[in-house]
Scaffold this motif. Structure first.
Motif, PDB file in Angstrom:
ATOM      1  N   ARG A 148      -5.737  98.321  12.507  1.00 38.83           N
ATOM      2  CA  ARG A 148      -7.177  98.423  12.298  1.00 38.83           C
ATOM      3  C   ARG A 148      -7.752  99.252  13.456  1.00 38.83           C
ATOM      4  NH1 ARG A 148      -9.782  93.037  11.622  1.00 38.83           N
ATOM      5  NH2 ARG A 148     -11.237  94.227  10.377  1.00 38.83           N
ATOM      6  N   PRO A 149      -8.988  99.717  13.359  1.00 44.52           N
ATOM      7  CA  PRO A 149      -9.554 100.551  14.436  1.00 44.52           C
ATOM      8  C   PRO A 149      -9.498  99.891  15.815  1.00 44.52           C
ATOM      9  CG  PRO A 149     -10.991 100.621  12.515  1.00 44.52           C
ATOM     10  CD  PRO A 149      -9.918  99.600  12.218  1.00 44.52           C
ATOM     11  N   GLN A 150      -9.612  98.569  15.879  1.00 42.35           N
ATOM     12  CA  GLN A 150      -9.603  97.864  17.159  1.00 42.35           C
ATOM     13  C   GLN A 150      -8.236  97.928  17.846  1.00 42.35           C
ATOM     14  OE1 GLN A 150     -10.533  96.678  14.232  1.00 42.35           O
ATOM     15  NE2 GLN A 150     -12.579  95.826  14.374  1.00 42.35           N
ATOM     16  N   ALA A 151      -7.187  98.230  17.099  1.00 43.52           N
ATOM     17  CA  ALA A 151      -5.834  98.269  17.675  1.00 43.52           C
ATOM     18  C   ALA A 151      -5.685  99.390  18.691  1.00 43.52           C
ATOM     19  CB  ALA A 151      -4.800  98.430  16.566  1.00 43.52           C
ATOM     20  N   TYR A 152      -6.457 100.449  18.546  1.00 40.71           N
ATOM     21  CA  TYR A 152      -6.352 101.572  19.484  1.00 40.71           C
ATOM     22  C   TYR A 152      -6.734 101.160  20.905  1.00 40.71           C
ATOM     23  CZ  TYR A 152      -5.486 105.041  15.862  1.00 40.71           C
ATOM     24  OH  TYR A 152      -4.915 105.779  14.856  1.00 40.71           O
ATOM     25  N   ASP A 153      -7.615 100.185  21.030  1.00 36.85           N
ATOM     26  CA  ASP A 153      -8.073  99.753  22.356  1.00 36.85           C
ATOM     27  C   ASP A 153      -7.326  98.522  22.875  1.00 36.85           C
ATOM     28  OD1 ASP A 153     -10.022 101.778  22.410  1.00 36.85           O
ATOM     29  OD2 ASP A 153     -11.406 100.513  21.248  1.00 36.85           O
ATOM     30  N   ALA A 154      -6.458  97.941  22.054  1.00 42.86           N
ATOM     31  CA  ALA A 154      -5.765  96.716  22.438  1.00 42.86           C
ATOM     32  C   ALA A 154      -4.586  97.012  23.356  1.00 42.86           C
ATOM     33  CB  ALA A 154      -5.279  95.981  21.189  1.00 42.86           C
ATOM     34  N   ALA A 155      -4.312  96.069  24.235  1.00 41.40           N
ATOM     35  CA  ALA A 155      -3.151  96.168  25.118  1.00 41.40           C
ATOM     36  C   ALA A 155      -1.891  95.784  24.342  1.00 41.40           C
ATOM     37  CB  ALA A 155      -3.327  95.242  26.315  1.00 41.40           C
ATOM     38  N   LEU A 156      -0.752  96.198  24.851  1.00 43.61           N
ATOM     39  CA  LEU A 156       0.526  95.886  24.217  1.00 43.61           C
ATOM     40  C   LEU A 156       0.704  94.372  24.071  1.00 43.61           C
ATOM     41  CD1 LEU A 156       3.264  96.915  23.147  1.00 43.61           C
ATOM     42  CD2 LEU A 156       4.114  96.747  25.477  1.00 43.61           C
ATOM     43  N   GLY A 157       0.349  93.620  25.097  1.00 44.46           N
ATOM     44  CA  GLY A 157       0.483  92.166  25.042  1.00 44.46           C
ATOM     45  C   GLY A 157      -0.403  91.534  23.979  1.00 44.46           C
ATOM     46  N   GLY A 158      -1.587  92.068  23.795  1.00 48.92           N
ATOM     47  CA  GLY A 158      -2.485  91.554  22.765  1.00 48.92           C
ATOM     48  C   GLY A 158      -1.945  91.802  21.368  1.00 48.92           C
ATOM     49  N   LEU A 159      -1.421  93.003  21.133  1.00 46.59           N
ATOM     50  CA  LEU A 159      -0.819  93.310  19.836  1.00 46.59           C
ATOM     51  C   LEU A 159       0.393  92.412  19.585  1.00 46.59           C
ATOM     52  CD1 LEU A 159      -0.973  97.213  19.968  1.00 46.59           C
ATOM     53  CD2 LEU A 159      -2.396  95.709  18.563  1.00 46.59           C
ATOM     54  N   ARG A 160       1.198  92.226  20.624  1.00 45.79           N
ATOM     55  CA  ARG A 160       2.391  91.379  20.494  1.00 45.79           C
ATOM     56  C   ARG A 160       1.991  89.938  20.147  1.00 45.79           C
ATOM     57  NH1 ARG A 160       5.402  92.786  24.862  1.00 45.79           N
ATOM     58  NH2 ARG A 160       6.805  93.992  23.550  1.00 45.79           N
ATOM     59  N   SER A 161       0.972  89.405  20.814  1.00 49.13           N
ATOM     60  CA  SER A 161       0.575  88.020  20.545  1.00 49.13           C
ATOM     61  C   SER A 161      -0.003  87.868  19.142  1.00 49.13           C
ATOM     62  CB  SER A 161      -0.408  87.523  21.599  1.00 49.13           C
ATOM     63  OG  SER A 161      -1.622  88.215  21.511  1.00 49.13           O
ATOM     64  N   GLU A 162      -0.734  88.863  18.661  1.00 49.40           N
ATOM     65  CA  GLU A 162      -1.269  88.794  17.299  1.00 49.40           C
ATOM     66  C   GLU A 162      -0.144  88.780  16.272  1.00 49.40           C
ATOM     67  OE1 GLU A 162      -4.342  91.525  16.215  1.00 49.40           O
ATOM     68  OE2 GLU A 162      -5.510  91.114  18.023  1.00 49.40           O
ATOM     69  N   LEU A 163       0.842  89.632  16.457  1.00 47.31           N
ATOM     70  CA  LEU A 163       1.961  89.652  15.520  1.00 47.31           C
ATOM     71  C   LEU A 163       2.798  88.380  15.619  1.00 47.31           C
ATOM     72  CD1 LEU A 163       3.299  93.300  15.319  1.00 47.31           C
ATOM     73  CD2 LEU A 163       2.582  91.841  13.466  1.00 47.31           C
ATOM     74  N   THR A 164       2.945  87.848  16.812  1.00 47.53           N
ATOM     75  CA  THR A 164       3.688  86.606  16.995  1.00 47.53           C
ATOM     76  C   THR A 164       3.000  85.456  16.267  1.00 47.53           C
ATOM     77  OG1 THR A 164       4.491  87.374  19.126  1.00 47.53           O
ATOM     78  CG2 THR A 164       4.624  85.020  18.716  1.00 47.53           C
ATOM     79  N   GLU A 165       1.673  85.394  16.343  1.00 50.22           N
ATOM     80  CA  GLU A 165       0.933  84.350  15.634  1.00 50.22           C
ATOM     81  C   GLU A 165       1.141  84.446  14.133  1.00 50.22           C
ATOM     82  OE1 GLU A 165      -3.197  84.355  16.693  1.00 50.22           O
ATOM     83  OE2 GLU A 165      -2.749  84.282  18.839  1.00 50.22           O
ATOM     84  N   VAL A 166       1.124  85.660  13.600  1.00 45.80           N
ATOM     85  CA  VAL A 166       1.349  85.849  12.165  1.00 45.80           C
ATOM     86  C   VAL A 166       2.761  85.430  11.792  1.00 45.80           C
ATOM     87  CG1 VAL A 166       1.500  87.560  10.321  1.00 45.80           C
ATOM     88  CG2 VAL A 166      -0.414  87.630  11.921  1.00 45.80           C
ATOM     89  N   MET A 167       3.730  85.789  12.638  1.00 46.74           N
ATOM     90  CA  MET A 167       5.124  85.443  12.352  1.00 46.74           C
ATOM     91  C   MET A 167       5.323  83.922  12.365  1.00 46.74           C
ATOM     92  SD  MET A 167       6.661  88.175  11.689  1.00 46.74           S
ATOM     93  CE  MET A 167       8.280  87.451  11.581  1.00 46.74           C
ATOM     94  N   GLU A 168       4.638  83.230  13.237  1.00 46.95           N
ATOM     95  CA  GLU A 168       4.749  81.769  13.280  1.00 46.95           C
ATOM     96  C   GLU A 168       4.156  81.137  12.023  1.00 46.95           C
ATOM     97  OE1 GLU A 168       2.995  80.587  16.968  1.00 46.95           O
ATOM     98  OE2 GLU A 168       4.666  81.354  18.142  1.00 46.95           O
TER      99      GLU A 168
END
Length: 126
Positions: free
Chosen positions: A104-124
């Motif tokens: 999404r557009p907000q992903a361009y400003d997100a840090a690597l750790g933030g993207l990783r935690s979002e995907l980890t939450e979805v995977m859980e």
């Protein structure tokens, strides 16, 4: 199949294995239309049972009025997360799953750790 290290297409190197990628346009469109959907602040994640005998990951990064360099940087970050974090978790699921990550557009400003935690939450949640 046994452990992920012996499975064909399982993550074992520095690249996302070709056999573990969703690349065909019709497969991406099918996931977008018919796959289950989870939305986070920066990502839309679609998933469905895999038509292949192994889990696969696809990444879609729309331009959202950003430069090519910014888009490529975001794609590299998402591929790295998919290779190191997402794909090993998908191999541990009882049935193969196709997972498509759309930025999404907000992903361009997100840090690597933030993207990783979002995907980890979805995977859980899977």
């Amino acid at each position: 199949m046994g452990s992920a290290q012996w499975a064909p297409g399982a993550p074992n190197g520095e690249r996302l294995p070709r056999a573990s990628r969703i690349r065909r346009t019709q497969e991406i469109r099918a996931l977008l239309r018919h796959g289950a959907h989870r939305r986070t602040l920066c990502l839309d994640v679609f998933f469905s049972p895999s038509s292949a005998s192994r889990p696969r990951v696809g990444i879609v990064v729309p331009k959202h009025r950003h430069t090519v360099a910014e888009r490529n940087r975001l794609k590299r970050r998402l591929r790295e997360i998919a290779r190191k974090d997402v794909l090993p978790r998908l191999w541990r699921l009882p049935a193969p799953v196709d997972l498509l990550v759309r930025a999404r557009p907000q992903a361009y400003d997100a840090a690597l750790g933030g993207l990783r935690s979002e995907l980890t939450e979805v995977m859980e949640a899977l």
